[in-house]
Design an enzyme around this catalytic site. Sequence first.
Site, short mmCIF file in Angstrom:
data_model
loop_
_atom_site.label_atom_id
_atom_site.label_comp_id
_atom_site.label_asym_id
_atom_site.label_seq_id
_atom_site.Cartn_x
_atom_site.Cartn_y
_atom_site.Cartn_z
N ASP A 140 -142.90 17.98 35.96
CA ASP A 140 -143.42 17.69 37.29
C ASP A 140 -143.61 18.97 38.09
O ASP A 140 -142.96 19.99 37.81
CB ASP A 140 -142.45 16.77 38.04
CG ASP A 140 -142.46 15.35 37.52
OD1 ASP A 140 -143.38 15.00 36.78
OD2 ASP A 140 -141.54 14.58 37.86
N PRO A 141 -144.46 18.96 39.09
CA PRO A 141 -144.68 20.17 39.90
C PRO A 141 -143.40 20.74 40.49
O PRO A 141 -143.26 21.97 40.57
CB PRO A 141 -145.64 19.68 40.99
CG PRO A 141 -146.39 18.57 40.35
CD PRO A 141 -145.40 17.88 39.46
#
Length: 289
Positions: A55-56
Site C-alpha cells: 500500500d502507499p
Amino acid sequence: MEAEHTSTKGVPEAGEFLLLDKPLDWTSFDVVAKIRNTYKRGGLKRKVGHSGTLDPKATGLLILATGRKTKEIASLEGLDKEYLAVIKLGARTASHDVETPETDHTPAGHITLAMVRAAALAFVGPRLQQPPMHSASWHEGKRLYALARKGEEVKERKAKEIVIHQFEVTHMQGPLVYCRLLVSKGSYIRVIADELGMALGVGAYLAGLRRTAVGPYRVEDAMSVEDARARILSQIAVDEQQPGGVLAQHEREGSRALDSAAGNAEHDREEARIADNNREDRSRQHADR
C-alpha cells in the site's frame, strides 16, 4: 540479492529480480513505472512487473522482475512475508489504517505490555480472515472498495485461511504497540491490527507498516529506487561501449523505430495505464496489508 541471468553483457538480457525499498506514499506501480521508464530512457524496452503489492502508506521490500524473469513472478507469490508494524490502541478506522479518520475512541491507558503480548500470542497459528471493505476483493462482481466508497458494507465477506507464524510484540510507547509479524501469503496486517484492538476491548488500527522480508529475500539487501535507476543506466552505458553489446544496440534501434511508429498513441496508453494502476493500488489491489 539478484537472480542469475545468462547474458554476459552489462544489461541482463534474460532479466533479473530487483529488490527495492519502496518509499512512503508511492504506489507499487509508481515504482514499476519508474524502473520501466528508466530502461526506456536508456533506449531499451523491458518488461517490468512486481510481486506482492504494498500500500502507499507502507514501506519496505518490493520485488520487481524484469525481462524474462517476469514469467517467474508467480514463484514468489506463495512466500511468507515479514513485517514491522506499529499499531495504535484506543481508536478504530474504517480502513483499519491511517487512510481513513479515527472513530470509536476508547480509553486505552490501562492496557499493559503483558496484556498485549498475551492477546497477540492467541493470534499465532491458522485462522480465518475476512478481507476489509477497503480492499480489492470481489463481492457479486464488484470490488469491495467500490462498495465502501458508496457507504455500503458487506457483512458476510468471504473469509480465507491465513497463518500467523509469529506475532512478537517488542515494546509499547503510550498507545503505540510495536511488533514484528511473520505471516502467510495474502494476510492483511491491518485486519490483524483491528482484531487485536477488539480482543483488547479498546479498538486499534495500523499506524505504520514496513515489509522486511519476502521468503529468503530481505530489505537489507534492497536498493533505493534512485540507486536502482542509476545502476540500470550505468549498465546500459557500459553495454553501449562494448563490442559485444550488439543485442542492446538492436533493441535500441528497434525501440526507436517502434516509438516513432507509435507516437503519441503509445504515450497516451502509458499515461492511462499509470493512472488506472495508481487508482487500483491506492484502493489496495491485492494488498498484503
